[in-house]
Design a protein around this motif. Structure first.
Motif, PDB file in Angstrom:
ATOM      1  N   THR A 150       0.773  -1.241   0.000  1.00  0.00           N
ATOM      2  CA  THR A 150       0.000   0.000   0.000  1.00  0.00           C
ATOM      3  C   THR A 150       0.804   1.291   0.000  1.00  0.00           C
ATOM      4  OG1 THR A 150      -0.202   0.010   2.408  1.00  0.00           O
ATOM      5  CG2 THR A 150      -1.944  -1.120   1.162  1.00  0.00           C
ATOM      6  N   VAL A 184      -4.911  -3.704  -5.383  1.00  0.00           N
ATOM      7  CA  VAL A 184      -4.795  -3.024  -4.094  1.00  0.00           C
ATOM      8  C   VAL A 184      -5.384  -1.620  -4.185  1.00  0.00           C
ATOM      9  CG1 VAL A 184      -3.163  -2.168  -2.377  1.00  0.00           C
ATOM     10  CG2 VAL A 184      -2.782  -4.371  -3.468  1.00  0.00           C
ATOM     11  N   TYR A 193      -5.983   4.528   5.442  1.00  0.00           N
ATOM     12  CA  TYR A 193      -5.005   3.484   5.758  1.00  0.00           C
ATOM     13  C   TYR A 193      -5.397   2.714   7.018  1.00  0.00           C
ATOM     14  CZ  TYR A 193      -1.561   4.214   2.122  1.00  0.00           C
ATOM     15  OH  TYR A 193      -0.914   4.255   0.909  1.00  0.00           O
ATOM     16  N   LEU A 201      -8.065  -0.075  -1.537  1.00  0.00           N
ATOM     17  CA  LEU A 201      -7.839   1.156  -0.773  1.00  0.00           C
ATOM     18  C   LEU A 201      -8.924   2.181  -1.075  1.00  0.00           C
ATOM     19  CD1 LEU A 201      -4.025   1.959  -0.769  1.00  0.00           C
ATOM     20  CD2 LEU A 201      -5.477   1.411   1.170  1.00  0.00           C
TER      21      LEU A 201
END
Length: 89
Positions: free
Chosen positions: A20, A64, A49, A68
């Motif tokens: 990330t 990813v 996060y 997110l």
């Protein structure tokens, strides 16, 4: 190497960061466009996060960036927009 699990938190955290952290600049840029404020954008990225890390052990293989983006808190966006409007008034 076995997949990181919740039983090995340091490995799980390292794996999360590996996947990330390279996306931080992109996420911050989007947050800046949405909020117009460096402080609010940083808050939004931090909250994103945190939300993502809480669910990381349940993530499936895939993009990813999409995961997110799905963790961006719409309520926080609304709260930031309201606060910005109240400052302007």
């Amino acid at each position: 190497m076995p997949e990181p699990t919740q039983d090995r938190p340091s490995e799980l955290r390292a794996h999360f960061e590996e996947l990330t952290l390279p996306l931080t600049r992109m996420l911050y840029g989007a947050a800046m466009r949405w909020t117009g404020s460096p402080e609010d954008a940083a808050d939004l990225v931090q909250e994103t996060y945190l939300r993502a890390y809480r669910t990381f052990s349940n993530w499936q293989e895939g993009d990813v960036t999409c995961v997110l983006a799905s963790d961006i808190d719409p309520e926080l966006l609304i709260e930031l927009a309201v606060a910005k409007a109240m400052k302007a008034a």
